[in-house]
Design an enzyme around this catalytic site. Structure first.
Site, PDB file in Angstrom:
ATOM      1  N   ASN A   1      -1.101  -3.327  -2.035  1.00  8.79           N
ATOM      2  CA  ASN A   1       0.201  -3.828  -2.478  1.00  8.79           C
ATOM      3  C   ASN A   1       0.123  -5.163  -3.214  1.00  8.79           C
ATOM      4  O   ASN A   1       0.974  -5.462  -4.053  1.00  8.79           O
ATOM      5  CB  ASN A   1       1.153  -3.960  -1.282  1.00  8.79           C
ATOM      6  CG  ASN A   1       2.060  -2.748  -1.198  1.00  8.79           C
ATOM      7  OD1 ASN A   1       2.246  -2.027  -2.181  1.00  8.79           O
ATOM      8  ND2 ASN A   1       2.631  -2.501  -0.030  1.00  8.79           N
TER       9      ASN A   1
ATOM     10  N   CYS B   1       0.054   2.931   6.404  1.00 11.29           N
ATOM     11  CA  CYS B   1      -0.382   3.235   5.030  1.00 11.29           C
ATOM     12  C   CYS B   1      -1.305   2.159   4.493  1.00 11.29           C
ATOM     13  O   CYS B   1      -1.682   2.171   3.326  1.00 11.29           O
ATOM     14  CB  CYS B   1       0.812   3.434   4.108  1.00 11.29           C
ATOM     15  SG  CYS B   1       1.168   5.186   3.900  1.00 11.29           S
ATOM     16  N   PHE B   2      -1.643   1.202   5.339  1.00 17.74           N
ATOM     17  CA  PHE B   2      -2.642   0.180   5.027  1.00 17.74           C
ATOM     18  C   PHE B   2      -2.289  -0.620   3.761  1.00 17.74           C
ATOM     19  O   PHE B   2      -3.186  -1.025   3.010  1.00 17.74           O
ATOM     20  CB  PHE B   2      -4.049   0.801   4.894  1.00 17.74           C
ATOM     21  CG  PHE B   2      -4.270   1.996   5.770  1.00 17.74           C
ATOM     22  CD1 PHE B   2      -4.025   1.919   7.131  1.00 17.74           C
ATOM     23  CD2 PHE B   2      -4.672   3.219   5.254  1.00 17.74           C
ATOM     24  CE1 PHE B   2      -4.197   3.015   7.958  1.00 17.74           C
ATOM     25  CE2 PHE B   2      -4.839   4.331   6.060  1.00 17.74           C
ATOM     26  CZ  PHE B   2      -4.597   4.230   7.410  1.00 17.74           C
ATOM     27  N   CYS B   3      -0.985  -0.816   3.525  1.00 25.25           N
ATOM     28  CA  CYS B   3      -0.548  -1.568   2.330  1.00 25.25           C
ATOM     29  C   CYS B   3      -1.008  -0.899   1.043  1.00 25.25           C
ATOM     30  O   CYS B   3      -1.233  -1.589   0.041  1.00 25.25           O
ATOM     31  CB  CYS B   3      -1.064  -3.014   2.338  1.00 25.25           C
ATOM     32  SG  CYS B   3      -0.383  -3.996   3.642  1.00 25.25           S
ATOM     33  N   ASN B   4      -1.214   0.396   1.072  1.00 26.90           N
ATOM     34  CA  ASN B   4      -1.658   1.101  -0.138  1.00 26.90           C
ATOM     35  C   ASN B   4      -0.742   2.310  -0.331  1.00 26.90           C
ATOM     36  O   ASN B   4      -1.128   3.455  -0.065  1.00 26.90           O
ATOM     37  CB  ASN B   4      -3.131   1.523   0.033  1.00 26.90           C
ATOM     38  CG  ASN B   4      -3.725   2.074  -1.256  1.00 26.90           C
ATOM     39  OD1 ASN B   4      -3.021   2.660  -2.093  1.00 26.90           O
ATOM     40  ND2 ASN B   4      -5.020   1.906  -1.430  1.00 26.90           N
TER      41      ASN B   4
END
Ligand SMILES: Cc1ncc(COP(=O)(O)O)c(C=O)c1O
Length: 464
Positions: free
Chosen positions: A134, A391-394
């Site tokens: 992100n 979502c692991f910032c992705n």
């Protein structure tokens, strides 16, 4: 120890990494003393006891002052800052005549520096892969604000690699005479796919500046900036060697920094600023990009950390991580319910080829219904297993992995009440029936066979 024998038979090079076991005993003893099974190296690396000890020794044996002065204690701090800068460049084989190191708070801070000062313009272009953190996605807001075109390049299941049919034509669309920035991660923090570093030169030849996000790649892979000359390389040091947190860097080509326009000035970034004259003069990089006082007491710990990694060597680290990842992948895909339904669906490559040490997956019950990743995390917590979910910032990789489509998202975002705020729970309701995230297990520097076995046993318990 039948499993271990089988592992060594399949991944014999693990045997050459036994120095790491000794290191784990001596330097990371707290892991086994506390029975912690640490499987979140992509989230953050772990530090050796000696890193903390050496840092503490430096702090207790010397006196450091604010490096913006030129008194003896300032000079002592400045000397360690500059020697850390030189070690960072050497670590990435970056020629000091060509590259410099700007210290930031973290990789996101480095990315924001590029985003806010890159000369995006009408007719210019910001090109990036779906697969991005992100903090790279966020740069698109600066591009939009300055009227540049923003284009995403898709990734494809099952391996979650970039769609090569889209990459070539997208790179052909650099606007002549304008500023064009292409951003991608050297390693995905979602799927662990390692995107080719060769793209850097291809992109250069077609008129792009390249931002290579090295945050997830740098901990277990050597990055040779003498060979792969990306303009902007953001990273966070805690991901490489665990300590200290709160320091990252933008390793950048000096020439490319000349293109950037900082949107403000602050303490430390100028040579002269005047109130009555309403004028300021920026210092030379890197100072012009380092706002305020650097974290001068912690920066010396970065040099200690880099030397620690160099003393182990990437050959060992990489092989350790590769072999454990291979075993983890091989054994996870084999697990099926008595109904024949596979226990896991892995998002990303199933072999160790061109991938790093993180495995993102969802788990399914015997009827093929997804098991909520949050409940997997809760169960793992009970076993002292530290993994990551969500979502692991992705979000780009997440949307592709989980099959969440553009129309579905558009419907969700245009629902009444969703124009300004959207909670994660409301988002989950929107994509009803689909997983809103995944489970990520990542191995690193001092992972061992037992860590992986504990996780595989935990997974086994989810069968039927
Ligand atoms: C690929 C990638 N880029 C950027 C970041 C951002 O790093 P930080 O949160 O340290 O700023 C991360 C963190 O997980 C990452 O994995």
């Amino acid at each position: 120890m039948q499993d271990y024998a089988k592992f060594i038979q399949e991944y014999p090079t693990y045997d050459k990494t036994h120095d790491v076991d000794e290191l784990r005993d001596h330097e990371y003893g707290r892991l086994d003393r506390l029975g912690q099974v640490y499987l979140d190296y992509t989230g953050g690396g772990l530090y050796a006891d000696s890193q903390v000890r050496l840092h503490q020794q430096a702090l207790t044996e010397q006196v450091f002052g604010n490096p913006h002065s030129s008194n003896p204690t300032s000079l002592a701090a400045l000397q360690l800052i500059e020697s850390t800068r030189a070690t960072v460049l050497q670590f990435f084989n970056a020629d000091p005549a060509e590259y410099t190191v700007i210290f930031t708070q973290n990789a996101s801070g480095a990315l924001k520096l590029v985003g806010e000062s890159y000369p995006f313009e009408v007719g210019g272009h910001y090109l990036l892969t779906f697969d991005n953190h992100n903090s790279v996605n966020g740069i698109r807001e600066f591009a939009h604000a300055k009227g540049a075109q923003v284009t995403y390049i898709p990734i494809c299941l099952p391996e979650m690699r970039v769609d090569m049919d889209s990459l070539g034509p997208a790179l052909d669309r650099a606007a002549a005479g304008k500023n064009n920035l292409f951003a991608y991660p050297a390693q995905s923090n979602f799927s662990a796919v390692q995107h080719p570093l060769e793209w850097i030169e291809i992109a250069h030849a077609k008129g792009w500046d390249v931002l290579l996000d090295a945050a997830a790649f740098a901990p277990c892979n050597p990055l040779d900036l003498g060979k792969y000359k990306a303009e902007f390389v953001p990273l966070s040091f805690y991901k490489i060697f665990g300590y200290p947190t709160g320091i990252g860097a933008l390793v950048a080509r000096r020439e490319a920094l000349g293109k950037l326009h900082r949107p403000w000035f602050s303490g430390g970034t100028i040579t002269v600023a005047s109130v009555q004259g309403d004028k300021y003069y920026l210092a030379e990089a890197p100072a012009s990009f380092e706002d305020g006082t650097l974290d001068y007491l912690n920066i010396p710990a970065v040099e200690i950390g880099l030397k620690h990694i160099q003393s182990i060597g990437f050959e060992t680290i990489h092989e350790r991580v590769r072999t454990l990842t291979g075993w983890l992948l091989d054994n996870l895909v084999k697990k099926t319910h008595s109904s024949g339904v596979p226990l896991v669906r892995i998002y990303g490559p199933l072999t160790t080829l061109e991938r790093g040490g993180a495995v993102a997956a969802n788990f399914f019950d015997k009827n093929g219904k997804p098991i909520d990743h949050r409940s997997i995390e809760q169960d793992a917590n009970k076993h002292n297993i530290s993994l990551r979910t969500g979502c692991f910032c992705n979000p780009g990789a997440g949307e592709i992995a989980l099959g969440i489509s553009k129309p579905e998202l558009a419907t969700c975002f245009s629902l009444p009440g969703h124009d300004q705020r959207l909670s994660l729970d409301d988002f989950r309701l929107c994509i009803d029936g689909k997983s809103s995230g995944a489970v990520r297990v990542s191995v690193g520097l001092v992972s061992n066979f037992e860590d992986v076995q504990v996780f595989l046993k935990f997974a086994e318990e989810l069968l039927n």
